[in-house]
Design a protein around this motif. Structure first.
Motif, mmCIF file in Angstrom:
data_model
loop_
_atom_site.group_PDB
_atom_site.id
_atom_site.type_symbol
_atom_site.label_atom_id
_atom_site.label_comp_id
_atom_site.label_asym_id
_atom_site.label_seq_id
_atom_site.Cartn_x
_atom_site.Cartn_y
_atom_site.Cartn_z
ATOM 1 N N THR A 1 0.833 -1.206 0.000
ATOM 2 C CA THR A 1 0.000 0.000 0.000
ATOM 3 C C THR A 1 0.866 1.253 0.000
ATOM 4 N N LYS A 2 1.916 1.240 0.807
ATOM 5 C CA LYS A 2 2.809 2.403 0.880
ATOM 6 C C LYS A 2 3.632 2.560 -0.393
ATOM 7 N N SER B 1 1.725 4.410 -2.840
ATOM 8 C CA SER B 1 1.337 5.775 -2.480
ATOM 9 C C SER B 1 2.234 6.796 -3.171
#
Length: 244
Positions: free
Chosen positions: A123-124, A127
């Motif tokens: 997820t990071k 980002s």
């Protein structure tokens, strides 16, 4: 009757009832036992799958191994940038390396926690804060590989959890005994309604149920006969006459 054949008999019976659009009428015993049999049939069928050795655990272990390799490949892929003379590459390395360090638990934790750690990492990486660094170091392919192996691992993990839930919640013997009693009661009460109470509204249902039983018995006989024919016949040992 073996469990798998009993399942086939019950399933065939209700398939025939549905196909002929026959109603169960209003008799309490007929309606309640039919409902019970329909409800328990999928549960009994599920216990058959339990007896077949599942390969989900093996697939999960292999998928975990691939995911670990993909994570390590990502770590290795950013290392050359550590000594790069380009500031943007070195900065990208420092940013991603720090992120990967924070997710070191992914290599040593239990499976449930590892799934969460890898999901957080991915997820990071997607980002805005880290996506540019991934692009700068051209490690998109490594991130994609990790994403795919993680998704496969997680789906297998869920499948194994569901499998274990079915195993722990099903009682094969109890389900089979309950269904046996319900089926016998269903058939005997149906016969009583037609033969003794002379309830003509159940004549069609009774005829159909009896036909299914008769046809199924014939099928079983044919199967047994075929199984016997397939068994190899041992030939008698050849007698060699003594030489003169």
């Amino acid at each position: 009757m073996p469990r798998i054949e009993f399942i086939e008999l019950i399933s065939t019976t209700f398939d025939a009832i549905d196909r002929e659009n026959l109603t169960l009428g209003t008799d309490e015993i007929i309606v309640s036992q039919a409902h019970k049999l329909r409800k328990l049939l999928p549960q009994l069928a599920a216990t058959i799958k339990e007896n077949r050795k599942s390969d989900i655990s093996q697939q999960l272990a292999e998928s975990q191994k691939l995911r670990r390799a993909d994570l390590q490949a990502l770590k290795d892929a950013i290392k050359p940038a550590k000594v790069s003379h380009l500031v943007e590459k070195k900065d990208a390395y420092l940013l991603l390396n720090e992120l990967l360090k924070k997710h070191n638990d992914a290599q040593s934790s239990g499976l449930e926690k590892t799934n969460g750690v890898i999901k957080s990492l991915l997820t990071k990486l997607a980002s805005e804060e880290y996506a540019q660094a991934v692009e700068t170091l051209r490690v998109d392919e490594y991130v994609q590989n990790l994403q795919e192996s993680h998704q496969k691992t997680y789906q297998l993990y869920l499948s194994r959890q569901q499998e274990e839930l079915v195993k722990s919640s099903s009682n094969k013997k109890e389900i089979r005994e309950t269904m046996n009693k319900s089926y016998r009661l269903f058939c005997s009460h149906l016969e009583n309604l037609v033969d003794y109470d002379e309830d003509t509204s159940y004549s069609s249902l009774y005829t159909l149920v009896e036909k299914v039983k008769k046809d199924f018995a014939e099928v079983l006989q044919r199967r047994k006969a075929q199984a016997k024919r397939k068994k190899p016949i041992q030939s008698e040992e050849e007698v060699v006459p003594p030489s003169d």
